[in-house]
Write an enzyme that holds these catalytic residues in place. Sequence first.
Site, PDB file in Angstrom:
ATOM      1  N   GLY A  15       1.146  -1.546  -0.140  1.00 46.81           N
ATOM      2  CA  GLY A  15      -0.097   0.058   0.026  1.00 46.81           C
ATOM      3  C   GLY A  15       0.429   1.419   0.037  1.00 46.81           C
ATOM      4  N   ARG A  36      -0.184 -10.754   0.750  1.00 44.53           N
ATOM      5  CA  ARG A  36      -1.207 -11.763   0.504  1.00 44.53           C
ATOM      6  C   ARG A  36      -0.627 -12.090  -1.107  1.00 44.53           C
ATOM      7  NH1 ARG A  36      -6.960  -8.595   1.874  1.00 44.53           N
ATOM      8  NH2 ARG A  36      -5.938  -7.041   0.526  1.00 44.53           N
ATOM      9  N   LYS A  76       6.776  -3.888  -6.155  1.00 37.94           N
ATOM     10  CA  LYS A  76       6.339  -2.280  -4.926  1.00 37.94           C
ATOM     11  C   LYS A  76       7.624  -4.120  -4.681  1.00 37.94           C
ATOM     12  CE  LYS A  76       3.704   0.744  -3.870  1.00 37.94           C
ATOM     13  NZ  LYS A  76       2.679   1.279  -4.059  1.00 37.94           N
ATOM     14  N   LYS A 128     -12.370   3.252  14.613  1.00 35.00           N
ATOM     15  CA  LYS A 128     -10.161   2.954  15.002  1.00 35.00           C
ATOM     16  C   LYS A 128     -10.215   3.776  17.054  1.00 35.00           C
ATOM     17  CE  LYS A 128      -8.485   5.318  11.387  1.00 35.00           C
ATOM     18  NZ  LYS A 128      -7.355   6.243  10.410  1.00 35.00           N
TER      19      LYS A 128
HETATM   20  N1  NAP Z   1      -4.104  11.129   7.662  1.00 39.77           N
HETATM   21  C1  NAP Z   1      -4.597  10.906   5.802  1.00 39.77           C
HETATM   22  O1  NAP Z   1      -4.502  12.081   5.390  1.00 39.77           O
HETATM   23  C2  NAP Z   1      -4.520   9.987   5.571  1.00 39.77           C
HETATM   24  C3  NAP Z   1      -5.222   9.673   4.375  1.00 39.77           C
HETATM   25  C4  NAP Z   1      -4.961   8.294   3.456  1.00 39.77           C
HETATM   26  C5  NAP Z   1      -4.915   7.208   4.180  1.00 39.77           C
HETATM   27  N2  NAP Z   1      -4.537   7.355   5.604  1.00 39.77           N
HETATM   28  C6  NAP Z   1      -3.986   5.900   6.114  1.00 39.77           C
HETATM   29  O2  NAP Z   1      -2.942   5.476   6.436  1.00 39.77           O
HETATM   30  C7  NAP Z   1      -3.125   3.958   6.493  1.00 39.77           C
HETATM   31  C8  NAP Z   1      -3.057   3.317   5.173  1.00 39.77           C
HETATM   32  O3  NAP Z   1      -3.581   4.342   4.007  1.00 39.77           O
HETATM   33  P1  NAP Z   1      -3.334   3.468   2.835  1.00 39.77           P
HETATM   34  O4  NAP Z   1      -3.900   4.943   1.167  1.00 39.77           O
HETATM   35  O5  NAP Z   1      -1.914   3.274   2.012  1.00 39.77           O
HETATM   36  O6  NAP Z   1      -3.292   2.155   1.887  1.00 39.77           O
HETATM   37  P2  NAP Z   1      -3.572   1.588   1.171  1.00 39.77           P
HETATM   38  O7  NAP Z   1      -3.085   2.327   0.128  1.00 39.77           O
HETATM   39  O8  NAP Z   1      -5.270   1.467   0.702  1.00 39.77           O
HETATM   40  O9  NAP Z   1      -2.421  -0.207   1.175  1.00 39.77           O
HETATM   41  C9  NAP Z   1      -3.803  -0.613   2.261  1.00 39.77           C
HETATM   42  C10 NAP Z   1      -2.481  -2.393   2.466  1.00 39.77           C
HETATM   43  O10 NAP Z   1      -2.991  -3.234   3.064  1.00 39.77           O
HETATM   44  C11 NAP Z   1      -3.139  -4.343   2.738  1.00 39.77           C
HETATM   45  N3  NAP Z   1      -4.334  -4.947   3.305  1.00 39.77           N
HETATM   46  C12 NAP Z   1      -5.445  -4.984   3.033  1.00 39.77           C
HETATM   47  N4  NAP Z   1      -6.519  -5.311   3.700  1.00 39.77           N
HETATM   48  C13 NAP Z   1      -5.654  -6.860   3.974  1.00 39.77           C
HETATM   49  C14 NAP Z   1      -5.664  -7.742   4.804  1.00 39.77           C
HETATM   50  N5  NAP Z   1      -7.306  -8.586   4.812  1.00 39.77           N
HETATM   51  N6  NAP Z   1      -4.707  -8.645   5.076  1.00 39.77           N
HETATM   52  C15 NAP Z   1      -3.106  -7.883   4.463  1.00 39.77           C
HETATM   53  N7  NAP Z   1      -3.256  -7.209   3.933  1.00 39.77           N
HETATM   54  C16 NAP Z   1      -3.786  -6.175   3.799  1.00 39.77           C
HETATM   55  C17 NAP Z   1      -2.917  -4.406   0.996  1.00 39.77           C
HETATM   56  O11 NAP Z   1      -2.577  -5.393   0.697  1.00 39.77           O
HETATM   57  P3  NAP Z   1      -2.580  -6.010  -0.665  1.00 39.77           P
HETATM   58  O12 NAP Z   1      -1.251  -5.289  -1.488  1.00 39.77           O
HETATM   59  O13 NAP Z   1      -3.090  -7.525  -0.659  1.00 39.77           O
HETATM   60  O14 NAP Z   1      -4.087  -5.344  -1.290  1.00 39.77           O
HETATM   61  C18 NAP Z   1      -2.006  -3.089   1.103  1.00 39.77           C
HETATM   62  O15 NAP Z   1      -0.719  -3.366   1.240  1.00 39.77           O
HETATM   63  C19 NAP Z   1      -4.342   3.995   6.855  1.00 39.77           C
HETATM   64  O16 NAP Z   1      -4.625   4.008   9.183  1.00 39.77           O
HETATM   65  C20 NAP Z   1      -5.617   4.777   6.116  1.00 39.77           C
HETATM   66  O17 NAP Z   1      -6.559   5.620   7.113  1.00 39.77           O
HETATM   67  C21 NAP Z   1      -4.406   8.635   6.640  1.00 39.77           C
END
Ligand code: NAP
Length: 306
Positions: free
Chosen positions: A12, A34, A46, A131
Amino acid sequence: MKSKILIIGVTGSLGFDLAKASVQASHPTYGLVRDSAFSDPNKSQKLQILSDAGVTLLKGSLQDEESLVEAIKQVDVVICSIPSKLVLDQKLLVQAIKRAGCIKRFIPSEFGSDPDKTRVSDLDYNFYSRKAEIRRLIEAEHIPYTYICCNFFMRYLLPSLVQPGLKSPPREKVTIYGDGTIKGVFVKQSDVAAFTIRSVDDPRTLNMALHLRPPGNVYSMNELVEIWETKIDKELQKTYISEEELLIKIKETPYPDNMELVFVYSAFVKGDQTYFDIESSGRVEGTQLYPQLVYTTIIEYLDTLA
Ligand SMILES: NC(=O)c1ccc[n+]([C@@H]2O[C@H](COP(=O)([O-])OP(=O)(O)OC[C@H]3O[C@@H](n4cnc5c(N)ncnc54)[C@H](OP(=O)(O)O)[C@@H]3O)[C@@H](O)[C@H]2O)c1
């Protein structure tokens, strides 16, 4: 001896930065991946980069408790970086951490505003209460933790100068929500990753919420617009949307499209990111703990957009 760190979500956006920051800081680093990610071209690229950098990739998922326990037993620290809509999927992870019994620190997937401090629960479709629910579970199980409250990532809302729906900053007209004086916070995602990794072995952040409110990254909408006007050397036409008008707009816009407006309301109208004092509310601030860590300021970021 640096802690061994397991990161869940390395394919991610934030998880990838966390893994890079962990390796950069010389932590033995593991990623739980996964099966499906290996056959996706973007994700496998990646994974190759991380593997080349020295990250050990372990197969598993949040739905498979045995894979979790097996991975957790190899490390000291677990960081979860799954999307916010899936945060309740961390319940089995909490159980697995409890079962493994070796974890010195767990950092759950939060990375936003402090869910115990926001005041938009009637509008946010349980975004923050989910959360908070995971926080209460971690605390009930007596798992050592650090919560990372970094407020907005710069990649979120700042590229449009807080104009929900736009992809680039305005050059003619700008909308200001509320009276424009309430301050919000933006931190670059790679800086969030660096501060997170810096905190994992620090006793001062144990069982604490680590807030990021860096000087140079805390501005009101009026101030952001002023900075931008100076950069592009042009005065923008301003429209002010009152709190009442914004609330109507939020209700009229279907979910999830209205969530950007909810976050703008929370930060720039209610002041949820800055209304409280960090120290006196029992929290710690990252740039005060680690003054040597260099981070990107909002002015530097806006330079890249001008
Ligand atoms: N503050 C802000 O402005 C802001 C903005 C965006 C996000 N965030 C926070 O940042 C954090 C991460 O967000 P992101 O946007 O980086 O997420 P993301 O890019 O959607 O990445 C999600 C990751 O989680 C993995 N995943 C999902 N379900 C899973 C499961 N059941 N088992 C194992 N791995 C799993 C995915 O793996 P796969 O590749 O296998 O799908 C992927 O690697 C979150 O807490 C979000 O709230 C904050």
